[in-house]
Scaffold this motif. Structure first.
Motif, mmCIF file in Angstrom:
data_model
loop_
_atom_site.group_PDB
_atom_site.id
_atom_site.type_symbol
_atom_site.label_atom_id
_atom_site.label_comp_id
_atom_site.label_asym_id
_atom_site.label_seq_id
_atom_site.Cartn_x
_atom_site.Cartn_y
_atom_site.Cartn_z
ATOM 1 N N ASN A 20 0.845 -1.180 -0.040
ATOM 2 C CA ASN A 20 -0.046 -0.075 -0.064
ATOM 3 C C ASN A 20 0.767 1.346 -0.080
ATOM 4 O O ASN A 20 0.385 2.136 -0.613
ATOM 5 N N VAL A 21 1.885 1.239 0.881
ATOM 6 C CA VAL A 21 2.959 2.413 0.910
ATOM 7 C C VAL A 21 3.519 2.693 -0.416
ATOM 8 O O VAL A 21 3.789 3.719 -1.299
ATOM 9 N N LYS A 22 3.742 1.472 -1.262
ATOM 10 C CA LYS A 22 4.188 1.766 -2.716
ATOM 11 C C LYS A 22 3.460 2.319 -3.737
ATOM 12 O O LYS A 22 3.742 3.240 -4.373
ATOM 13 N N LYS A 23 2.056 2.011 -3.466
ATOM 14 C CA LYS A 23 0.912 2.715 -4.133
ATOM 15 C C LYS A 23 0.909 4.224 -3.980
ATOM 16 O O LYS A 23 0.843 5.032 -4.689
ATOM 17 N N LEU A 24 0.861 4.472 -2.468
ATOM 18 C CA LEU A 24 0.863 5.888 -1.901
ATOM 19 C C LEU A 24 2.208 6.648 -2.605
ATOM 20 O O LEU A 24 2.097 7.740 -2.958
ATOM 21 N N LEU A 25 3.547 6.221 -2.590
ATOM 22 C CA LEU A 25 4.359 6.634 -3.178
ATOM 23 C C LEU A 25 4.218 7.000 -4.568
ATOM 24 O O LEU A 25 4.562 8.176 -5.076
ATOM 25 N N ARG A 26 3.960 6.098 -5.618
ATOM 26 C CA ARG A 26 3.685 6.213 -6.793
ATOM 27 C C ARG A 26 2.840 7.440 -7.105
ATOM 28 O O ARG A 26 2.739 8.374 -7.867
ATOM 29 N N GLN A 27 1.511 7.537 -6.494
ATOM 30 C CA GLN A 27 0.449 8.639 -6.197
ATOM 31 C C GLN A 27 1.003 9.630 -5.895
ATOM 32 O O GLN A 27 0.903 10.893 -6.765
ATOM 33 N N GLY A 28 2.145 9.842 -4.976
ATOM 34 C CA GLY A 28 2.653 11.109 -4.477
ATOM 35 C C GLY A 28 3.510 11.649 -5.619
ATOM 36 O O GLY A 28 3.764 13.015 -5.607
ATOM 37 N N LYS A 29 4.109 10.680 -6.025
ATOM 38 C CA LYS A 29 5.217 11.320 -7.350
ATOM 39 C C LYS A 29 4.430 12.110 -8.395
ATOM 40 O O LYS A 29 5.016 12.889 -8.900
ATOM 41 N N LEU A 30 3.253 11.265 -8.754
ATOM 42 C CA LEU A 30 2.457 11.970 -9.853
ATOM 43 C C LEU A 30 1.998 13.193 -9.368
ATOM 44 O O LEU A 30 1.982 14.252 -10.252
ATOM 45 N N LYS A 31 1.552 13.440 -8.117
ATOM 46 C CA LYS A 31 0.971 14.608 -7.782
ATOM 47 C C LYS A 31 1.973 15.696 -7.669
ATOM 48 O O LYS A 31 1.625 16.862 -8.093
ATOM 49 N N THR A 32 3.331 15.181 -7.306
ATOM 50 C CA THR A 32 4.378 16.154 -7.071
ATOM 51 C C THR A 32 4.807 16.705 -8.586
ATOM 52 O O THR A 32 4.919 17.915 -8.758
ATOM 53 N N ASN A 33 4.769 15.787 -9.591
ATOM 54 C CA ASN A 33 5.254 15.951 -10.946
ATOM 55 C C ASN A 33 4.028 17.069 -11.523
ATOM 56 O O ASN A 33 4.433 17.895 -11.856
ATOM 57 N N LYS A 34 2.878 16.733 -11.252
ATOM 58 C CA LYS A 34 1.774 17.529 -11.805
ATOM 59 C C LYS A 34 1.811 19.029 -10.928
ATOM 60 O O LYS A 34 1.799 20.042 -11.868
ATOM 61 N N TYR A 35 2.093 19.151 -9.677
ATOM 62 C CA TYR A 35 2.088 20.397 -9.299
ATOM 63 C C TYR A 35 3.507 21.232 -9.708
ATOM 64 O O TYR A 35 3.236 22.387 -10.038
#
Length: 79
Positions: free
Chosen positions: A33-48
């Motif tokens: 689950n943490v791996k999924k959250l890290l991927r989502q965080g990366k996408l969110k950061t990239n978008k920002y």
């Protein structure tokens, strides 16, 4: 000293030991689950950063996350 142990103690010990072993399954699932959250965080950061190219804002606390992972690795290595 009493040489013999009651079966109840053996059962409790075995259950306790099995619960300690089973805890690893839960931890592995949580890490997935943490791996999924890290991927989502990366996408969110990239978008920002694409939307705010001049920003120096920290979107996700990767430094703190890294420190926590270091602590986990140290615990698992037995250091």
């Amino acid at each position: 000293m009493y040489k013999y142990k009651l079966n109840e103690d053996v059962d409790n010990k075995e259950k306790w030991q099995q619960s300690r072993i089973d805890a690893f399954d839960d931890l592995e699932a949580r890490l997935e689950n943490v791996k999924k959250l890290l991927r989502q965080g990366k996408l969110k950061t990239n978008k920002y950063y694409r939307e705010n190219p001049d920003s120096y804002s920290v979107v996700m606390g990767t430094d703190l996350i890294s420190e926590y992972i270091n602590d986990i690795e140290t615990l698992l290595k037995g250091e």
